[in-house]
Design a protein around this motif. Structure first.
Motif, PDB file in Angstrom:
ATOM      1  N   LEU A 178       0.819  -1.207   0.000  1.00 58.48           N
ATOM      2  CA  LEU A 178       0.000   0.000   0.000  1.00 58.48           C
ATOM      3  C   LEU A 178       0.858   1.264   0.000  1.00 58.48           C
ATOM      4  O   LEU A 178       0.511   2.266  -0.648  1.00 58.48           O
ATOM      5  CB  LEU A 178      -0.931  -0.017   1.210  1.00 58.48           C
ATOM      6  N   VAL A 179       1.991   1.221   0.697  1.00 63.27           N
ATOM      7  CA  VAL A 179       2.887   2.385   0.731  1.00 63.27           C
ATOM      8  C   VAL A 179       3.497   2.633  -0.640  1.00 63.27           C
ATOM      9  O   VAL A 179       3.512   3.768  -1.139  1.00 63.27           O
ATOM     10  CB  VAL A 179       3.987   2.198   1.797  1.00 63.27           C
ATOM     11  N   ILE A 180       4.025   1.577  -1.279  1.00 61.50           N
ATOM     12  CA  ILE A 180       4.680   1.780  -2.575  1.00 61.50           C
ATOM     13  C   ILE A 180       3.651   2.127  -3.645  1.00 61.50           C
ATOM     14  O   ILE A 180       3.933   2.886  -4.572  1.00 61.50           O
ATOM     15  CB  ILE A 180       5.533   0.553  -2.978  1.00 61.50           C
ATOM     16  N   CYS A 181       2.429   1.593  -3.523  1.00 59.98           N
ATOM     17  CA  CYS A 181       1.356   1.993  -4.441  1.00 59.98           C
ATOM     18  C   CYS A 181       1.089   3.491  -4.323  1.00 59.98           C
ATOM     19  O   CYS A 181       0.950   4.200  -5.329  1.00 59.98           O
ATOM     20  CB  CYS A 181       0.073   1.220  -4.127  1.00 59.98           C
ATOM     21  N   HIS A 182       1.031   3.978  -3.088  1.00 61.60           N
ATOM     22  CA  HIS A 182       0.794   5.407  -2.853  1.00 61.60           C
ATOM     23  C   HIS A 182       1.939   6.240  -3.418  1.00 61.60           C
ATOM     24  O   HIS A 182       1.712   7.256  -4.088  1.00 61.60           O
ATOM     25  CB  HIS A 182       0.640   5.657  -1.356  1.00 61.60           C
ATOM     26  N   MET A 183       3.162   5.821  -3.156  1.00 60.28           N
ATOM     27  CA  MET A 183       4.326   6.615  -3.540  1.00 60.28           C
ATOM     28  C   MET A 183       4.510   6.655  -5.059  1.00 60.28           C
ATOM     29  O   MET A 183       4.822   7.706  -5.633  1.00 60.28           O
ATOM     30  CB  MET A 183       5.579   6.060  -2.877  1.00 60.28           C
ATOM     31  N   LEU A 184       4.313   5.513  -5.721  1.00 56.27           N
ATOM     32  CA  LEU A 184       4.521   5.450  -7.156  1.00 56.27           C
ATOM     33  C   LEU A 184       3.268   5.801  -7.945  1.00 56.27           C
ATOM     34  O   LEU A 184       3.338   6.044  -9.147  1.00 56.27           O
ATOM     35  CB  LEU A 184       5.020   4.059  -7.574  1.00 56.27           C
TER      36      LEU A 184
END
Length: 399
Positions: free
Chosen positions: A146-152
């Protein structure tokens, strides 16, 4: 001289969250002849000081696709890409572009998002009412996804899809040649579609930032290089962090005294996270694969021969010349300059993000569930078979 009898690498892991007995063989260094899962030979550089220096040595090439380097596995060359130059000076240009996205300002702005996602996942664990959960599926996997989805800027609904594709892409021996190739092609196609969607509708995210660099100067970041870095960031931002969250917690909870000490004083979380990274038993040195362009003399006069396939050992985190009592987990350890994130120009671009997630995950779990414990003996935890990482397939916990 290196050892005359090659040993199989990665080393076999003990069932419990402990240092494998074969890690002690690195003390025989400074070079250890090893055999990779493919059956190909390589040498493992085992001493901390040598490993740190060689990370910056341009006589070791990371251009796997351009040299006769040994394969990691017979069916998967993993990160070999003839269109990507992983050596200076080209690598430094691309790395510099990516590193700007991991600025202190951007990461600190992301911290509340990480904390919110952590809290939401802990709420879901607690709402179940059973006072137990499988930590990998309930927490360790979804948090970094969920974090990397948000960041990218990846649509959250795509997380299961790209998780499946990445898992296949990173197969060392788990999947057939055909399945590995299918995952690789589908993953690349998925990224092409994602980047095309971002070109049409850019947002405030890392992929859109990289697309802007590509549009302004295609020679600085080509279309292929853009897609390669998005692929790499998705993998690094998800797989390694998820494995470390789960495995680090298993290592800690397997040692009730250390867990109790940390629960009693959460100000120790940053040093505990660094120690769990140093002690980490979910990774290997396979990703450090290099090719010796010429003879390289180590500190003690041992020579790494030209043409050798070389691995820079993460097991050097257990070098007793650098770390006092290295096989003991010490959550108060100071000056913990481990090499889990690499070093020098090859220091992990996402290290600061991973540290933040690990700190928030560890503190969040122990604050919410002060009675958190393994629901099975550490010896009964099951490791996945045939993957790139050697964490745990499942970690049952209770509170």
């Amino acid at each position: 001289m290196s050892s005359k009898c090659p040993v199989s690498y990665p080393f076999p892991w003990a069932p419990a969250p402990d240092v494998p007995a074969d890690w002690r063989s690195v003390r025989e260094g400074p070079l250890l002849d090893i055999t990779l899962p493919s059956g190909d030979p390589a040498v493992l550089v085992t001493r901390y000081k040598d490993v740190r220096r060689l990370y910056a040595d341009e006589r070791l090439s990371r251009n796997w696709a351009r040299h006769p380097v040994s394969r990691i596995s017979a069916s998967n060359d993993l990160f070999a890409d003839p269109e990507i130059d992983n050596d200076p000076p080209r690598y430094l240009v691309e790395r510099g572009i990516v590193m700007r996205a991991f600025s202190h300002r951007r990461l600190e702005a992301l911290r509340p998002v990480v904390r919110q996602i952590t809290g939401d996942l802990l709420d879901a664990m607690e709402a179940d009412g059973s006072n137990e959960a499988e930590l990998m599926e309930a927490f360790a996997f979804p948090l970094p996804i969920l974090v990397i989805c948000h960041m990218l800027g990846v649509p959250p609904q795509d997380r299961d899809k790209f998780r499946t594709l990445i898992d296949g892409y990173l197969s060392v021996s788990k999947l057939s040649d055909e399945e590995v190739e299918r995952c690789r092609v589908q993953y690349w196609d998925y990224l092409s579609e994602l980047i095309a969607a971002k070109r049409a509708d850019p947002g405030d995210d890392l992929i859109s930032d990289l697309i802007k660099v590509n549009a302004e100067d295609p020679d600085k970041l080509t279309d292929h290089q853009l897609q390669h870095w998005v692929k790499t960031l998705l993998i690094a931002g998800y797989v390694t962090t998820a494995s470390q969250i789960g495995t680090g917690m298993a290592v800690l909870l397997h040692r009730p005294a250390a867990a109790a000490e940390l629960k009693a004083d959460l100000s120790l979380v940053p040093s505990a996270v660094e120690e769990l990274l140093r002690y980490q038993i979910m990774g290997t040195s396979l990703g450090s694969l290099r090719y010796a362009l010429e003879d390289i003399t180590l500190q003690d006069g041992t020579v790494v021969p030209e043409g050798s396939t070389v691995l820079l050992s993460v097991e050097s985190n257990m070098d007793e010349e650098v770390f006092t009592d290295p096989t003991t987990l010490d959550i108060r350890r100071e000056d913990n300059h481990h090499l889990t994130f690499g070093a020098g120009i090859h220091f992990c671009a996402g290290a600061a993000l991973a540290r933040m997630e690990l700190q928030e995950a560890t503190a969040g779990l122990l604050r919410r569930f002060p009675r958190l414990a393994l629901a099975v003996p550490g010896e009964d935890l099951v490791r996945p078979v045939g993957g790139f990482l050697a964490g745990y397939a499942a970690i049952p916990v209770k509170w």
